[in-house]
Design a protein around this motif. Structure first.
Motif, mmCIF file in Angstrom:
data_model
loop_
_atom_site.group_PDB
_atom_site.id
_atom_site.type_symbol
_atom_site.label_atom_id
_atom_site.label_comp_id
_atom_site.label_asym_id
_atom_site.label_seq_id
_atom_site.Cartn_x
_atom_site.Cartn_y
_atom_site.Cartn_z
ATOM 1 N N ALA A 369 0.695 -1.198 -0.011
ATOM 2 C CA ALA A 369 -0.004 0.008 -0.166
ATOM 3 C C ALA A 369 0.908 1.196 0.162
ATOM 4 C CB ALA A 369 -0.960 0.003 1.201
ATOM 5 N N THR A 370 2.166 0.904 0.203
ATOM 6 C CA THR A 370 3.046 2.217 0.074
ATOM 7 C C THR A 370 2.943 3.104 -1.146
ATOM 8 O OG1 THR A 370 4.535 1.208 1.578
ATOM 9 C CG2 THR A 370 5.355 3.157 0.476
ATOM 10 N N PHE A 371 3.129 2.329 -2.170
ATOM 11 C CA PHE A 371 3.107 3.235 -3.269
ATOM 12 C C PHE A 371 1.578 3.716 -3.737
ATOM 13 C CE2 PHE A 371 6.575 0.193 -4.097
ATOM 14 C CZ PHE A 371 7.504 1.077 -4.711
ATOM 15 N N GLY A 372 0.564 3.180 -3.305
ATOM 16 C CA GLY A 372 -0.717 3.685 -3.319
ATOM 17 C C GLY A 372 -1.051 4.939 -2.743
ATOM 18 N N GLY A 373 -0.535 4.947 -1.300
ATOM 19 C CA GLY A 373 -0.366 6.049 -0.526
ATOM 20 C C GLY A 373 0.239 7.374 -0.837
ATOM 21 N N ILE A 374 1.361 6.819 -1.691
ATOM 22 C CA ILE A 374 2.276 8.157 -2.347
ATOM 23 C C ILE A 374 1.555 8.629 -3.216
ATOM 24 C CG2 ILE A 374 4.287 8.555 -3.580
ATOM 25 C CD1 ILE A 374 5.628 6.534 -1.819
ATOM 26 N N ALA A 375 0.957 7.889 -4.292
ATOM 27 C CA ALA A 375 0.062 8.287 -5.234
ATOM 28 C C ALA A 375 -1.100 9.080 -4.855
ATOM 29 C CB ALA A 375 -0.127 7.078 -6.572
ATOM 30 N N LEU A 447 -0.283 -1.731 -8.140
ATOM 31 C CA LEU A 447 -0.311 -0.623 -8.430
ATOM 32 C C LEU A 447 0.665 -0.190 -9.815
ATOM 33 C CD1 LEU A 447 -1.826 2.301 -8.198
ATOM 34 C CD2 LEU A 447 0.115 2.802 -6.659
ATOM 35 N N LEU A 448 1.825 -0.679 -9.506
ATOM 36 C CA LEU A 448 2.823 -0.265 -10.660
ATOM 37 C C LEU A 448 2.442 -0.919 -11.988
ATOM 38 C CD1 LEU A 448 6.208 -0.749 -8.607
ATOM 39 C CD2 LEU A 448 4.789 1.360 -9.131
ATOM 40 N N THR A 449 1.761 -2.206 -12.011
ATOM 41 C CA THR A 449 1.451 -2.572 -13.029
ATOM 42 C C THR A 449 0.047 -1.744 -13.774
ATOM 43 O OG1 THR A 449 1.805 -4.743 -12.281
ATOM 44 C CG2 THR A 449 0.576 -4.801 -13.994
ATOM 45 N N TRP A 450 -0.782 -1.514 -12.770
ATOM 46 C CA TRP A 450 -1.881 -0.411 -13.489
ATOM 47 C C TRP A 450 -1.291 0.561 -13.911
ATOM 48 C CZ3 TRP A 450 -7.194 -0.833 -13.556
ATOM 49 C CH2 TRP A 450 -7.921 -2.142 -13.081
ATOM 50 N N GLN A 451 -0.179 1.317 -13.278
ATOM 51 C CA GLN A 451 0.121 2.427 -13.835
ATOM 52 C C GLN A 451 0.700 2.349 -15.174
ATOM 53 O OE1 GLN A 451 2.842 3.672 -10.778
ATOM 54 N NE2 GLN A 451 1.264 4.886 -9.648
ATOM 55 N N ALA A 452 1.557 1.020 -15.447
ATOM 56 C CA ALA A 452 2.216 0.794 -16.514
ATOM 57 C C ALA A 452 1.088 0.523 -17.748
ATOM 58 C CB ALA A 452 3.012 -0.436 -16.555
ATOM 59 N N SER A 453 -0.117 0.220 -17.173
ATOM 60 C CA SER A 453 -1.143 -0.027 -18.129
ATOM 61 C C SER A 453 -2.016 1.131 -18.884
ATOM 62 C CB SER A 453 -2.245 -1.074 -17.329
ATOM 63 O OG SER A 453 -1.618 -2.243 -17.225
ATOM 64 N N LEU A 533 -5.026 3.956 -9.556
ATOM 65 C CA LEU A 533 -5.155 3.902 -8.187
ATOM 66 C C LEU A 533 -6.515 3.425 -7.642
ATOM 67 C CD1 LEU A 533 -3.927 4.554 -5.431
ATOM 68 C CD2 LEU A 533 -4.864 6.642 -5.338
ATOM 69 N N VAL A 534 -7.665 3.758 -8.289
ATOM 70 C CA VAL A 534 -8.818 3.143 -7.835
ATOM 71 C C VAL A 534 -8.910 1.665 -8.320
ATOM 72 C CG1 VAL A 534 -11.474 3.177 -8.189
ATOM 73 C CG2 VAL A 534 -10.045 5.224 -8.074
ATOM 74 N N ASP A 540 -7.186 -5.413 -6.371
ATOM 75 C CA ASP A 540 -6.109 -5.871 -5.766
ATOM 76 C C ASP A 540 -5.514 -7.006 -6.706
ATOM 77 O OD1 ASP A 540 -3.906 -6.081 -3.933
ATOM 78 O OD2 ASP A 540 -4.682 -7.784 -2.844
ATOM 79 N N LYS A 541 -5.850 -6.866 -7.914
ATOM 80 C CA LYS A 541 -5.319 -7.520 -8.837
ATOM 81 C C LYS A 541 -4.700 -6.686 -10.188
ATOM 82 C CE LYS A 541 -8.798 -11.021 -7.950
ATOM 83 N NZ LYS A 541 -10.236 -11.728 -8.832
ATOM 84 N N THR A 542 -4.160 -7.507 -10.933
ATOM 85 C CA THR A 542 -3.517 -6.908 -12.151
ATOM 86 C C THR A 542 -4.571 -6.603 -13.135
ATOM 87 O OG1 THR A 542 -2.939 -9.083 -13.124
ATOM 88 C CG2 THR A 542 -0.983 -7.882 -12.079
ATOM 89 N N PRO A 543 -4.531 -5.538 -14.125
ATOM 90 C CA PRO A 543 -5.652 -5.280 -15.029
ATOM 91 C C PRO A 543 -6.185 -6.711 -15.744
ATOM 92 C CG PRO A 543 -3.803 -3.688 -15.145
ATOM 93 C CD PRO A 543 -3.285 -4.875 -14.330
#
Length: 797
Positions: A369-375, A447-453, A533-534, A540-543
């Motif tokens: 959740a760290t990356f989600g919190g930062i975003a 989250l990093l996978t979602w951001q890449a998507s 992020l949403v 809690d899964k990849t796209p």
């Protein structure tokens, strides 16, 4: 380049009275622009000498003029009325040795620092709102430091030490992780195989990264911010009319940089503490380990919270101090905040490395959740910054301001996006490299996978914007074709020649479309980041897995976006590293990167201490000292001539002079971005009010520009000031076809070689004529004031 036996400026610095033999002589101080050049090219002479300065930045003269002062005394008739040119060369401040290529890694920090200076123009009664604006930008900069260190923790601690070293199959593919991996059943584990010890060892990587950032900031601090501006007494009524860049402490931000460096260094170390200590503490709480270890875990976590609160207090407590030359340093804070964080990190490593035989690493390292919190925090900060910027703009609206005052929030959003792409790209590439066989590790956080998507949709938007720019360029080229025919009447028509000139003008005009491009890109980035992020928090899964059970077109789109985004972010990271490697070895590529820093690092480090250093904190005091000492020693005339970014440095240096000295200076700018870029993007310091005050304060100012120049443009001051400053656009090329003066086709110069135009010499001569040949010497400190000649009425140039 030759060097004189003695420094020509020694007597100038010590003299307080003008010399009669040199009072009628003028000095032309040349300042080059982006990319830099050589003194030989600036002075148009193969033999030059350095008269003052060092290998980083210096002032040069032609060898024939090296002993100008002495020769002017012996042969005054040869030098009377003759301008002596000097060249200030500052290119090594930005594009020096190969280590400057490593500054590419600091790109997000540099961009967020620019956002600090993009606030709209406001009145004095909105000081609290201005402070809030600066505070929000500093907090956004702090999140970028945490994000960078968190990305390093993700790679070293989670992917390598926790996931790959914890899986026998992955560790066997990478022999260098073998000593960290648990042994096969029946065999004896190594001492490092316990997860806490693996994490403690891997934490040295992000800790070393934090130390490297501290070292780079400390080293550049001593080379740039340690240069003190000229200290002087304020003249009567100067405080009320002083522009922002004319404040005594504007180019001396050592105190704030030192405080922020201590806070950001502590934040980086505390991020490592959180990644290591919270995992061990969670294991002790869940498994019911020894009470002493559990109590120690609670104590370390509480200390971590206190440390984070202190870091936030330091960042929020103080902004820039510009009204005076602040030489005070918060020595205790600067020293003990990083040291205390380092001690806490050492205690945490000992705590995590304590023997826990039953602890096994499984799945991802706790703390996804760290990356989600930062975003989330970054998004909220950008939105709040947009609200504050809008409130500031409403108090003093100006249609020339880029994005109606929202340029700062938009650029801050791009800085956060750059940080996310860089951190996500590193994590994705390392995960793919470690998981060579496929399926052995879970990979980076969802989250990093979602951001890449969301990168493919963003690229589609960018392609649409590029198409719009191309369409607008075609339209502008058609309009410019008729304008070219009007500018070169009576010439035999050449369709290809006309088309080339019109196309160059149309391409140059694209600079004015930048606010719309950046605004749309930032808004789309904010919306897509919120969507990622949403999606990550809700599923809690990849796209691709989150789309299971959906329509085939939705599932196919999700799979395509994820695969393409992962590939794009990896390729982008590889290209980024390759560019940096090439720049490290190739001087020409390093020069190109230096041009980027020429524009991006003009401003002091006010929001992020790890941004590349501000070269103007060395260049502006250099120019100020040179102009002030020369006018005091000779009482002569001075024209400071700046091209491109050099015109910005020239204006900033003129603002730093005393008003009485400023009146002896004429300003000649050409290819200048003072209004076109700085006035629109940084209105608080280069807006119409600031530029109008500069026009009033200097003796005279002329500005040259071309319609083919993508950087320079008119100053466009309101009222009668405009024609007095701006000459009508210069013809480019100088000749349409072959003429007696130009028997060969004249080139389209664009942003370069303004001195080749006869208008340059004409305007310089007019400026020299405007300045009085006999200017009384400056009154010595405490001495009687010399009689002044009657002021000349200003006449339009």
């Amino acid at each position: 380049m030759e060097r004189p036996q003695g420094h020509a400026s020694t007597n100038e610095a010590n003299g307080s009275e003008r010399r009669p033999a040199t009072a009628d002589t003028a000095l032309e101080l040349l300042v080059h622009g982006v990319g830099g050049t050589t003194p030989e090219e600036m002075l148009n002479d193969p033999r030059t000498v350095r008269i003052t300065g060092d290998d980083t930045a210096a002032v040069f003269r032609r060898a024939d003029d090296a002993a100008w002062e002495k020769e002017a005394e012996e042969r005054p008739e040869e030098y009377r009325g003759k301008p002596v040119p000097e060249a200030y060369v500052w290119c090594n401040l930005t594009s020096g040795n190969g280590s400057r290529a490593l500054w590419l890694l600091l790109l997000p920090f540099m961009v967020v620092n620019l956002a600090h200076w993009m606030r709209p123009t406001v009145s004095d009664n909105r000081r609290r709102t201005v402070r809030l604006y600066g505070l929000l930008v500093r907090l956004a900069g702090l999140t970028l430091t945490v994000l960078l260190v968190a990305a390093a923790c993700e790679v070293a601690l989670d992917l390598a030490a926790w996931q790959c070293a914890g899986e026998r199959g992955c560790a066997e593919e990478h022999s260098w992780l073998g000593f960290l991996s648990p042994a096969d059943p029946g065999d004896r584990d190594s001492w490092w195989s316990q997860p806490g010890r693996r994490l403690a060892l891997a934490s040295l990587v992000p800790a070393a990264l934090t130390g490297l950032l501290w070292y780079l900031s400390q080293r550049t601090w001593s080379a740039y911010e340690s240069q003190q501006p000229m200290s002087r007494r304020a003249e009567p009524d100067e405080e009320h009319s002083r522009a922002g860049l004319g404040r005594p402490g504007f180019w001396y931000g050592r105190r704030l940089v030192a405080r922020l460096r201590a806070a950001h260094t502590a934040a980086g170390l505390l991020t490592v503490v959180a990644a290591v200590g919270t995992s061990a503490a969670r294991h002790d709480r869940e498994t019911g380990g020894p009470l002493a270890l559990e109590a120690l875990g609670w104590l370390l976590n509480a200390t971590l919270v206190v440390g984070a609160a202190v870091v936030l207090w330091v960042v929020c407590r103080r902004g820039r101090s510009e009204k005076r030359l602040d030489q005070h340093l918060d020595a205790t804070l600067v020293r003990w905040l990083p040291v205390g964080s380092l001690i806490l990190l050492a205690l945490t490593l000992v705590y995590a490395g304590w023997s826990r035989p039953g602890w096994r690493s499984d799945g991802r390292l706790p703390g996804d959740a760290t990356f989600g919190g930062i975003a989330l925090v970054q998004g909220l900060l950008v939105i709040a910054l947009g609200v504050v910027a809008h409130l500031l703009y409403r108090t003093h609206p100006d249609t020339r301001t880029a994005m109606r005052g929202l340029a700062g929030p938009a650029v801050a959003m791009l800085a956060c996006a750059l940080g996310g792409v860089m951190s996500g790209g590193v994590a994705q590439r390392v995960a793919d490299w470690l998981d060579g066989t496929g399926g052995t590790i879970d990979g980076p956080p969802v989250l990093l996978t979602w951001q890449a998507s969301v990168i493919p949709p963003l690229l589609i938007v960018l392609l649409v914007l590029v198409g719009w720019l191309a369409w607008r360029t075609v339209q502008l080229r058609r309009l410019e074709t008729a304008a070219v025919d009007g500018d070169y009447q009576g010439e035999p028509r050449d369709t290809e020649r006309t088309r080339r000139i019109a196309r160059t003008r149309a391409m140059a005009a694209l600079t004015d479309r930048a606010p719309r491009i950046i605004g749309i890109t930032s808004l789309v980035t904010l919306l897509l980041g919120a969507l990622a992020l949403v999606g990550a928090m809700a599923t809690d899964k990849t796209p691709d897995k989150a789309a299971d059970g959906a329509y085939a077109v939705v599932r196919g789109g999700a799979e395509t976006a994820q695969a393409l985004g992962s590939w794009l972010i990896g390729v982008g990271f590889i290209l980024f590293v390759t560019w940096g490697r090439r720049a490290y070895k190739d001087p020409s590529a390093r020069r190109t990167i230096g041009i980027l820093w020429d524009v991006g690092t003009f401003w002091p480090r006010a929001a992020h201490p790890f941004a590349p250093p501000c070269y103007a904190e060395r260049a502006v005091p250099d120019l100020t000292w040179r102009m002030a000492t020369w006018t005091r020693a000779t009482g002569g005339r001075l024209v400071i001539s700046g091209h491109s970014q050099g015109s910005v440095l020239a204006a900033a240096a003129a603002w730093q002079l005393k008003p009485s000295v400023r009146k002896r200076v004429a300003l000649l700018t050409y290819g200048s971005p003072l209004e076109r870029l700085y006035g629109r993007w940084f209105p608080a310091h280069f807006g119409p009010a600031a530029l109008s005050s500069l026009h009033r304060d200097v003796d005279c100012w002329r500005n040259l520009y071309r319609a083919t120049d993508p950087i320079g443009g008119p100053v466009g001051l309101p009222g009668d000031c405009g024609p007095q400053v701006d000459r009508e656009a210069l013809k480019d090329p100088l000749a349409y076809g072959r003429t007696e003066e130009h028997p060969l086709p004249a080139p389209i110069l664009g942003h370069s070689d303004y001195q080749a135009d006869p208008a340059f010499a004409e305007e310089r001569e007019k400026l020299l004529a405007r300045l009085r040949p006999e200017v009384p010497g400056q009154r010595p400190e405490g001495g009687p004031e010399e009689p002044r000649e009657p002021e000349l009425e200003p006449s339009p140039t």
